[in-house]
Design an enzyme around this catalytic site. Sequence first.
Site, PDB file in Angstrom:
ATOM      1  N   ASP A 410       0.856  -1.195   0.000  1.00 21.85           N
ATOM      2  CA  ASP A 410       0.000   0.000   0.000  1.00 21.85           C
ATOM      3  C   ASP A 410       0.889   1.241   0.000  1.00 21.85           C
ATOM      4  O   ASP A 410       2.096   1.156   0.244  1.00 21.85           O
ATOM      5  CB  ASP A 410      -0.879  -0.044   1.260  1.00 21.85           C
ATOM      6  CG  ASP A 410      -1.939   1.052   1.282  1.00 21.85           C
ATOM      7  OD1 ASP A 410      -2.340   1.539   0.200  1.00 21.85           O
ATOM      8  OD2 ASP A 410      -2.379   1.418   2.393  1.00 21.85           O
ATOM      9  N   GLU A 413       2.649   4.675  -4.190  1.00 23.04           N
ATOM     10  CA  GLU A 413       2.637   5.545  -5.395  1.00 23.04           C
ATOM     11  C   GLU A 413       3.987   6.213  -5.624  1.00 23.04           C
ATOM     12  O   GLU A 413       4.312   6.450  -6.788  1.00 23.04           O
ATOM     13  CB  GLU A 413       1.521   6.590  -5.265  1.00 23.04           C
ATOM     14  CG  GLU A 413       0.115   6.012  -5.379  1.00 23.04           C
ATOM     15  CD  GLU A 413      -0.293   5.141  -4.187  1.00 23.04           C
ATOM     16  OE1 GLU A 413       0.222   5.394  -3.087  1.00 23.04           O
ATOM     17  OE2 GLU A 413      -1.088   4.218  -4.368  1.00 23.04           O
ATOM     18  N   ASP A 484      -9.106   3.072  -2.733  1.00 22.95           N
ATOM     19  CA  ASP A 484     -10.090   3.533  -1.744  1.00 22.95           C
ATOM     20  C   ASP A 484     -11.395   3.988  -2.372  1.00 22.95           C
ATOM     21  O   ASP A 484     -11.674   5.188  -2.490  1.00 22.95           O
ATOM     22  CB  ASP A 484      -9.476   4.662  -0.907  1.00 22.95           C
ATOM     23  CG  ASP A 484      -8.302   4.160  -0.078  1.00 22.95           C
ATOM     24  OD1 ASP A 484      -8.162   2.924   0.057  1.00 22.95           O
ATOM     25  OD2 ASP A 484      -7.546   4.996   0.422  1.00 22.95           O
TER      26      ASP A 484
HETATM   27  O1  MIG Z   1      -3.809   6.256   4.436  1.00 21.04           O
HETATM   28  O2  MIG Z   1      -3.631   1.110   5.724  1.00 21.04           O
HETATM   29  O3  MIG Z   1      -5.932   1.977   0.295  1.00 21.04           O
HETATM   30  O4  MIG Z   1      -6.908  -0.106   1.861  1.00 21.04           O
HETATM   31  O5  MIG Z   1      -6.874   0.232   4.642  1.00 21.04           O
HETATM   32  C1  MIG Z   1      -4.596   5.118   4.209  1.00 21.04           C
HETATM   33  C2  MIG Z   1      -4.781   1.866   5.817  1.00 21.04           C
HETATM   34  C3  MIG Z   1      -3.738   3.904   4.084  1.00 21.04           C
HETATM   35  C4  MIG Z   1      -4.968   2.988   2.214  1.00 21.04           C
HETATM   36  C5  MIG Z   1      -5.424   1.728   1.583  1.00 21.04           C
HETATM   37  C6  MIG Z   1      -6.480   1.081   2.454  1.00 21.04           C
HETATM   38  C7  MIG Z   1      -5.890   0.803   3.817  1.00 21.04           C
HETATM   39  C8  MIG Z   1      -5.405   2.111   4.431  1.00 21.04           C
HETATM   40  N1  MIG Z   1      -4.420   2.738   3.540  1.00 21.04           N
END
Ligand code: MIG
Length: 813
Positions: A410, A413, A484
């Site tokens: 996660d 990017e 999201d």
């Molecule tokens: O700033 O890890 O897309 O699936 O639950 C949010 C917390 C960070 C974004 C991900 C989401 C995840 C969440 N993350």
Amino acid sequence: MKNFVILISFLVLANLSVQAQTSLTFIGNAKTVDHTPGMVTVHAENGSVRVELISKNIFRYRASQSGVFTEAVSYAIVNPPSGKPQYNFTEELESITLSTSRMKIIIAKNPVRVTVYDPQGNIMNQDEPAFGVTFDGKEVRSYKTLFDDESFFGLGEKAHNLGRRNNQYTLWNSDTPAYKFGADPLYVSTPFFIGVRGGSAYGIYFDNSYKSYFNFGASNNRFYWFGAEQGEMDYYYIAGPAIRDVVSTYTTMTGLMELPPMWALGFQQSRWSYYPESRVREIASEFRKRDIPCDVIYLDIHYMDGYRVFTWDKERFPDPQKLLADLKAQGFKVVTIIDPGVKADTNYAVAREGLAGDHFAKYPDGIPYQGEVWPSWSFFPDFTKKETRTWWGGYLGNLLKQGIAGFWNDMNEPAVWGQVFPDIVMFNDEGKISSHKKIHNVYALKMAEATKDAIYQHSNNRHLVVTRAGFSGIQRYSSVWTGDNVSSWDHLRLALYMPLSMGLTGMSFTGSDVGGFIGTPTPDLFTRWLQLGAFTPFYRAHAEINSPDKEPWTYGEKHEKLNREAIKLRYRILPHLYNELYQSSVSGLPVMRAMFLEYQSDPETMKEQAFDQFMFGDQVLVAPVLYENDVKKQVYFPKGKWYGLHSGEVITSNGELITVQAPLEEIPYFLKEGGFFVTREPQQYVGEKKADELEVTVFPAVRSSYTLYQDDGITREYQKGNFSLTRFTADYDADALILNVRKEKGEFQSEVKTYLLKIAHMDDKGSVQMNGKELVKSAIPADTKAGMYHYDHYHRQLLIRVPADQPVSIKIQ
Ligand code: MIG
């Protein structure tokens, strides 16, 4: 009139020369031409253009303002087709022609412009006559003629339906929580698109990782263009005419996916976050107690100690190994989230080792960059460096040893609290040293590479990596989920459109957060989402922090029952889904296919009416309900007969919209005439119960065939040939239906002992023979032993149970 045209041309030229004094530069006229085998380089007034034949249907176009072409390494292209094609070359005063059996390329010299023709002589693609390739400072662009009848598809993950015409898109991996319909850019960048004219397609892959733009005639009717802020104008043109071939070629060039473990196709449950461990255990038990199948539970960021990657919070998870072992005994796998940011904390081993090993991205003065994310100020591993990927992989290996089954990447990017990662941060770029401008879009790709390689290094099994960001080629390493999203009907539709579009740019193993990540779905929305998800290769429910419970049993008894059925449907169709993923791994075509991938010759499939449904592989049409309160759906059926796999009815279409029933408990899906559909008994998790039997439904056409792939579902032995292919054929004429089942290839010994052949829409003809022997008719289907048959008058189905370990030939007459 003529004078008017001359006047206009004069104005245009005058204007161009004015512009040329600014930094906008056109390539100009040819000065010299080099022809070496398979390659033409035209040196022009303001730069050079190179056309290189890669195969009979692919060429690479490069333009360089300096006239120098360096051997740029591509992040995406890992399998360029090898072997130069046969071609003809001619040079005339005004042009150069290169032609293969599949395309003709004419390079005009004055000015230098490229036009591509199909073998019939139709123009498929053309540089805009006035502009062609342009340079503006470091920016490169390619202007192309926009034809009235041209449609565009592609660019992968975009929050739109499938059509791309009249819009402009940006590719810059972005953290976009609660993105709106039409928001752009999103998390994943795949600079590949498809143009379709008169039913014929071509594809262009723009091999540039800088921030790029694609304008398909937004706010002008003269040209379309694509370009990037920096880097080279470097693209691969793939000639069709079949969209399937264009997609398959693109995917193969950027790397085919490998088969995931079968359990990764099971249902998966997530939330931000399940903790402490008692809550995780509770969720697991709840699934089993309620008889709702599930294979994977996710641990989001709260499992870590202060969000420090590769640590455990000692209070919430005092004994991870024990927890993971207990869950394993219940048939669960656990996947952890992994964020790239490493807390800048000198008391933290990963930070210290990363600094000591020079593993973090740095400013040009050598100071490691720090950005703010979950752990607060953090370093960012430089995944463009081999040593760093290996170093990272070592920590992943420790988690694997503890019993973690896969990784969920996660914030890759890379995201820094929705802020801007400084452009001047430098990356190793495999020794070339490049700035964030070039690396940004490929950061997640390289992180995914590190992740997959780590799993391969520490285990003989297959991998599950899930990523939010990515670039062309990401399918080599990871599945991709659509980030999201929101609990809304709009987003349910996006949960179909986005995977369909991602399938056109290589990604087959995709899915959305079922139920929507942000917000609270209505019970019906959750159920409809689970139904669509049953046909989506990556099938995971997820929920935002502080949102109310979002598990399949949250919405009351009635919906719990519907949700259980939706998830069980998924477990029933697993053999078919698995087979389709195998197809993706060899052909590069996606499991979820836009209708036009299968029915390109029918122009109706390129219209919006056909975007609310899809082909699940090449055999099954799925028509999910995507609007609130709908209990019927208008489905576009391409010409032919379709068998309702739920309803049992046969629909005959002339290529038209037909309304089908879709009550809340049902997702309509249909088998094409000549199609096969393979299912098994559901189970609580993959591996719980052996599949002694597979049900094979066939809706026979004059000639039908299907190949079923089987292997052990978990190891990489299949890559050494340990798999089997079983061929099913059905030949139907006025006299008889002949069905053959035979193992075609492979040593793999399947657990399957019998096939229950279900022949749809069939009369009881009176005689059924197997391998020349008359079969006994059984009154009750359950009693049917291998070598018996049953006729179901109500469903007009003939059921025949046949042994799986020998060739079988059935004759029905
Ligand atoms: O700033 O890890 O897309 O699936 O639950 C949010 C917390 C960070 C974004 C991900 C989401 C995840 C969440 N993350």
